[in-house]
Design an enzyme around this catalytic site. Structure first.
Site, PDB file in Angstrom:
ATOM      1  N   TYR A   1     -21.129  33.335  27.960  1.00 54.64           N
ATOM      2  CA  TYR A   1     -20.058  33.894  28.958  1.00 54.64           C
ATOM      3  C   TYR A   1     -19.027  34.747  28.196  1.00 54.64           C
ATOM      4  CZ  TYR A   1     -17.468  33.895  33.392  1.00 54.64           C
ATOM      5  OH  TYR A   1     -16.638  34.385  34.510  1.00 54.64           O
TER       6      TYR A   1
ATOM      7  N   THR B   1     -28.174  32.560  23.389  1.00 50.45           N
ATOM      8  CA  THR B   1     -29.156  31.949  24.034  1.00 50.45           C
ATOM      9  C   THR B   1     -28.799  30.944  25.090  1.00 50.45           C
ATOM     10  OG1 THR B   1     -30.415  31.626  21.773  1.00 50.45           O
ATOM     11  CG2 THR B   1     -31.144  30.231  23.609  1.00 50.45           C
TER      12      THR B   1
ATOM     13  N   HIS C   1     -25.674  26.343  36.560  1.00 50.90           N
ATOM     14  CA  HIS C   1     -25.001  26.885  35.648  1.00 50.90           C
ATOM     15  C   HIS C   1     -25.752  28.051  34.860  1.00 50.90           C
ATOM     16  CE1 HIS C   1     -23.209  26.889  31.424  1.00 50.90           C
ATOM     17  NE2 HIS C   1     -21.739  27.003  32.068  1.00 50.90           N
TER      18      HIS C   1
ATOM     19  N   ILE D   1     -30.344  28.281  27.769  1.00 47.32           N
ATOM     20  CA  ILE D   1     -31.346  27.596  28.109  1.00 47.32           C
ATOM     21  C   ILE D   1     -31.170  26.620  29.575  1.00 47.32           C
ATOM     22  CG2 ILE D   1     -32.857  25.509  27.406  1.00 47.32           C
ATOM     23  CD1 ILE D   1     -31.896  26.164  24.425  1.00 47.32           C
TER      24      ILE D   1
END
Length: 158
Positions: free
Chosen positions: A58, A81, A89, A83
């Site tokens: 972010y 990365t 989120h 996931i």
């Protein structure tokens, strides 16, 4: 007809690489791939590469904006990365990061290599950060090198 294309040698280019600390074991592979391409293919010197570690994906657009407005770099590579989990989120972070980096690139006419992995699981992340093949950090670095040269050609053409 005019055709503009370029190679990936940019030995005088100044490159900033913003790397996410979260999922660092995957992002280290992305960073190694990007550095390999910059040095081996782009002939970019160590002193022209700056690496900035940020807490999470972010934060990539904010650091990219700060780097862009500093006017010290010819290109930026963003590596991280995200996931997928069991909440929304993942979608929120991935979308905001992607759109933020794209907006900063266009507003500043500055190449930003998009090396943000968005995967369903850790296995996919490891695969897409491979040392020998499929390294998205390498791909982001190649794109930045080529775009630096293409933008110079456009700027210098009459």
């Amino acid at each position: 007809m005019n055709i503009i294309e370029s190679d990936t040698i940019a030995n005088k280019a100044k490159i900033a690489i913003a790397v996410v600390r979260f999922n660092r074991f995957v992002n280290n592979n992305l960073l190694e791939g990007a550095l390999d391409v910059l040095k081996r293919i782009g002939h970019v010197k160590d002193e022209n590469i700056t690496i900035i570690w940020v807490p999470g994906s972010y934060e990539l657009p904010l650091i990219a904006k700060a780097l862009a407005i500093s006017h010290k770099y010819d290109g930026i590579i963003a590596l991280g990365t995200v996931i997928r989990g069991f909440t929304i989120h993942f979608e929120f972070v991935a979308k905001e990061c992607s759109s933020g980096l794209s907006r900063i690139s266009m507003e500043n006419t500055l190449p930003i290599g998009f090396g943000l992995l968005t995967t369903d699981n850790i296995s996919q992340a490891i695969e897409r950060s491979g040392i020998k093949a499929n390294n998205k950090g390498s791909e982001a670095a190649l794109a930045v090198l080529e775009m630096i040269n293409i933008l110079k050609i456009i700027k210098n053409s009459s």
